[in-house]
Design a protein around this motif. Sequence first.
Motif, PDB file in Angstrom:
ATOM      1  N   PRO A  54      25.026 -39.886  15.923  1.00 26.08           N
ATOM      2  CA  PRO A  54      24.374 -38.585  16.102  1.00 26.08           C
ATOM      3  C   PRO A  54      25.330 -37.596  16.765  1.00 26.08           C
ATOM      4  N   ALA A  55      25.206 -36.333  16.399  1.00 23.01           N
ATOM      5  CA  ALA A  55      26.088 -35.311  16.974  1.00 23.01           C
ATOM      6  C   ALA A  55      25.776 -35.029  18.437  1.00 23.01           C
ATOM      7  N   ARG A  56      24.561 -35.374  18.864  1.00 22.80           N
ATOM      8  CA  ARG A  56      24.161 -35.173  20.257  1.00 22.80           C
ATOM      9  C   ARG A  56      24.597 -36.373  21.095  1.00 22.80           C
ATOM     10  N   ILE A  57      25.295 -36.119  22.183  1.00 22.96           N
ATOM     11  CA  ILE A  57      25.804 -37.189  23.043  1.00 22.96           C
ATOM     12  C   ILE A  57      24.675 -38.050  23.583  1.00 22.96           C
ATOM     13  N   SER A  58      23.581 -37.425  23.987  1.00 20.96           N
ATOM     14  CA  SER A  58      22.463 -38.176  24.556  1.00 20.96           C
ATOM     15  C   SER A  58      21.855 -39.128  23.531  1.00 20.96           C
ATOM     16  N   LEU A  59      21.769 -38.714  22.284  1.00 18.03           N
ATOM     17  CA  LEU A  59      21.214 -39.576  21.240  1.00 18.03           C
ATOM     18  C   LEU A  59      22.152 -40.731  20.940  1.00 18.03           C
ATOM     19  N   ALA A  60      23.455 -40.450  20.911  1.00 16.55           N
ATOM     20  CA  ALA A  60      24.430 -41.508  20.635  1.00 16.55           C
ATOM     21  C   ALA A  60      24.395 -42.579  21.718  1.00 16.55           C
ATOM     22  N   ARG A  61      24.186 -42.163  22.960  1.00 13.31           N
ATOM     23  CA  ARG A  61      24.180 -43.122  24.063  1.00 13.31           C
ATOM     24  C   ARG A  61      22.953 -44.013  24.069  1.00 13.31           C
ATOM     25  N   TYR A  71      14.019 -22.694  11.256  1.00 15.62           N
ATOM     26  CA  TYR A  71      13.959 -24.030  10.653  1.00 15.62           C
ATOM     27  C   TYR A  71      15.142 -24.892  11.106  1.00 15.62           C
ATOM     28  N   VAL A  72      16.339 -24.314  11.136  1.00 11.07           N
ATOM     29  CA  VAL A  72      17.511 -25.059  11.586  1.00 11.07           C
ATOM     30  C   VAL A  72      17.325 -25.521  13.024  1.00 11.07           C
ATOM     31  N   LYS A  73      16.810 -24.657  13.880  1.00 17.22           N
ATOM     32  CA  LYS A  73      16.575 -25.046  15.269  1.00 17.22           C
ATOM     33  C   LYS A  73      15.558 -26.175  15.348  1.00 17.22           C
ATOM     34  N   TRP A  74      14.506 -26.067  14.591  1.00 15.59           N
ATOM     35  CA  TRP A  74      13.466 -27.105  14.597  1.00 15.59           C
ATOM     36  C   TRP A  74      14.043 -28.454  14.186  1.00 15.59           C
ATOM     37  N   LEU A  75      14.839 -28.470  13.107  1.00 18.17           N
ATOM     38  CA  LEU A  75      15.314 -29.738  12.556  1.00 18.17           C
ATOM     39  C   LEU A  75      16.514 -30.297  13.319  1.00 18.17           C
ATOM     40  N   TRP A  76      17.498 -29.467  13.642  1.00 18.18           N
ATOM     41  CA  TRP A  76      18.763 -29.984  14.162  1.00 18.18           C
ATOM     42  C   TRP A  76      18.961 -29.764  15.661  1.00 18.18           C
ATOM     43  N   VAL A  77      17.970 -29.143  16.311  1.00 17.34           N
ATOM     44  CA  VAL A  77      18.011 -29.021  17.766  1.00 17.34           C
ATOM     45  C   VAL A  77      16.799 -29.706  18.396  1.00 17.34           C
ATOM     46  N   ASP A  78      15.595 -29.382  17.890  1.00 18.41           N
ATOM     47  CA  ASP A  78      14.370 -29.873  18.509  1.00 18.41           C
ATOM     48  C   ASP A  78      13.992 -31.288  18.080  1.00 18.41           C
ATOM     49  N   ARG A  79      14.108 -31.598  16.784  1.00 17.00           N
ATOM     50  CA  ARG A  79      13.618 -32.881  16.263  1.00 17.00           C
ATOM     51  C   ARG A  79      14.684 -33.965  16.414  1.00 17.00           C
ATOM     52  N   THR A  80      14.852 -34.439  17.629  1.00 23.61           N
ATOM     53  CA  THR A  80      15.857 -35.469  17.882  1.00 23.61           C
ATOM     54  C   THR A  80      15.511 -36.785  17.182  1.00 23.61           C
ATOM     55  N   ASP A  81      14.234 -37.014  16.903  1.00 26.06           N
ATOM     56  CA  ASP A  81      13.860 -38.231  16.183  1.00 26.06           C
ATOM     57  C   ASP A  81      14.408 -38.205  14.758  1.00 26.06           C
ATOM     58  N   TYR A  82      14.315 -37.057  14.111  1.00 26.67           N
ATOM     59  CA  TYR A  82      14.877 -36.924  12.765  1.00 26.67           C
ATOM     60  C   TYR A  82      16.399 -37.011  12.797  1.00 26.67           C
ATOM     61  N   GLN A  83      17.002 -36.471  13.834  1.00 28.35           N
ATOM     62  CA  GLN A  83      18.461 -36.495  13.940  1.00 28.35           C
ATOM     63  C   GLN A  83      18.979 -37.927  14.057  1.00 28.35           C
ATOM     64  N   GLU A  84      18.310 -38.737  14.854  1.00 29.71           N
ATOM     65  CA  GLU A  84      18.715 -40.134  14.972  1.00 29.71           C
ATOM     66  C   GLU A  84      18.445 -40.893  13.679  1.00 29.71           C
ATOM     67  N   ASP A  85      17.336 -40.622  13.046  1.00 34.18           N
ATOM     68  CA  ASP A  85      16.998 -41.262  11.786  1.00 34.18           C
ATOM     69  C   ASP A  85      18.045 -40.942  10.719  1.00 34.18           C
ATOM     70  N   PHE A  86      18.441 -39.681  10.635  1.00 39.24           N
ATOM     71  CA  PHE A  86      19.407 -39.243   9.632  1.00 39.24           C
ATOM     72  C   PHE A  86      20.754 -39.922   9.839  1.00 39.24           C
ATOM     73  N   ALA A  87      21.126 -40.131  11.095  1.00 38.34           N
ATOM     74  CA  ALA A  87      22.432 -40.720  11.400  1.00 38.34           C
ATOM     75  C   ALA A  87      22.490 -42.212  11.146  1.00 38.34           C
ATOM     76  N   LEU A  88      21.406 -42.930  11.427  1.00 45.72           N
ATOM     77  CA  LEU A  88      21.494 -44.389  11.497  1.00 45.72           C
ATOM     78  C   LEU A  88      20.599 -45.162  10.541  1.00 45.72           C
TER      79      LEU A  88
END
Length: 422
Positions: free
Chosen positions: A343-350, A319-336
Amino acid sequence: MTFSRRRLLGAGGGLAFTGALTAACGSDTGRGDGGGGKGGEVTLQQWYHQYGEAGTEQAVRRYAAAYRPAKVKVQWRPGDYDQQTAAALLTSSGPDVFEGSPTLDQIQGGQVADLTDLVAAVKDDFNPAVLAPKTYDGKIWGVPQVIDMQMLYYRKSLLADAHVQPPTSLDELIDAAGALTTKKVKGLFLGNDGGAGVLGGTPLYAAGLSLVTAGGQVGFDDPAAARTLGKFHHLYADKSLLLGAPADWSDPSAFVQGLTAMQWSGLWALPAVQKALGDDFGVLPFPADGAAGKPTVPVGAYGSAVNARGKHQADAKAYVKWLWVDRTDYQEDFALSYGFHIPARISLARKAAKLRQGAAADAVSYTTDHGYAQPLLWTPASQTSYQDALSRIIKDGADPGSELKAVVRTTAAELQRVRKKP
């Protein structure tokens, strides 16, 4: 009690695991059905601290509901979350997945699971500053979720009127604070205590030093540390610092109301500053000090971790991999979408649209180029010793060299103690 993600960055980037276990933890583990779902379906318990940012709770529940391989029950935890989690991990009834930053004691005690394999394919895409405190013995124990950072806000028009350039060194910052101070406006706001609470190790890193070296030694046993910290008493004594503001450093109200020309605060304050001042402001990293110095930005990040004593460890990791590694859309949503974070991922922040222009883009650049996080080996005892010394240096004019000698002794003893643990 509710609080936003800015709480991660008190005392220069540290996550607090202090105080006594609160009654909010009690016997309510949130498990309800004992961890099993209907018809044999796995039920995972996921804990979050109670954010103060509107919409965050609804978002994480939406993410959990979208996960199909298991049922995920979100627990929104009020009160002293860090202590609740620390206590729960000592029992057999803790959460399967929890938000936090695993401590050295928890890692050495076998309370959290090794998540190295989860992020192996994208490890280099995580901001190294926030990944480092979640790494021990070459293994990763938590997956960073978002980044919060601190920076210096300055009022362009006030600096222009005083013929002051944005400071690029600590000496220039001190001179600018004095030049910008008038009967109605103070030059700089570092918090109502003069900066003792928020600065933490930031001045040391700006001097080219650190709290703990990469090799696990005291990182500030150097005359440059005393020289740098001693400069903050000058700021305090010459009355160019704003003290006694209606709100402390994490709130930008003193800056936007014109009480100070420069303020140390966080990225979370940027939307409010932009709304109030338009383009009449800029942002900077903490300025370098000395020939070996460098611009510095303190960062902090909660991560997602897995309880090593949980009954469904493999399912929790998936589940952690799915949410915080694979689902980059959720990661960006959660951050902004709920507050303002990176976002903790450099590619998403850029690529994030909200972070591609102006001061927000500068903040991302500063975080990538100059970010540091409080080291995992920096223990609460070292933190307390250092913070007390810093307060005496700033407010009382205590001798920085003498004060730091005592902190070095405490820190060296702490580092020796933690290295002896299995």
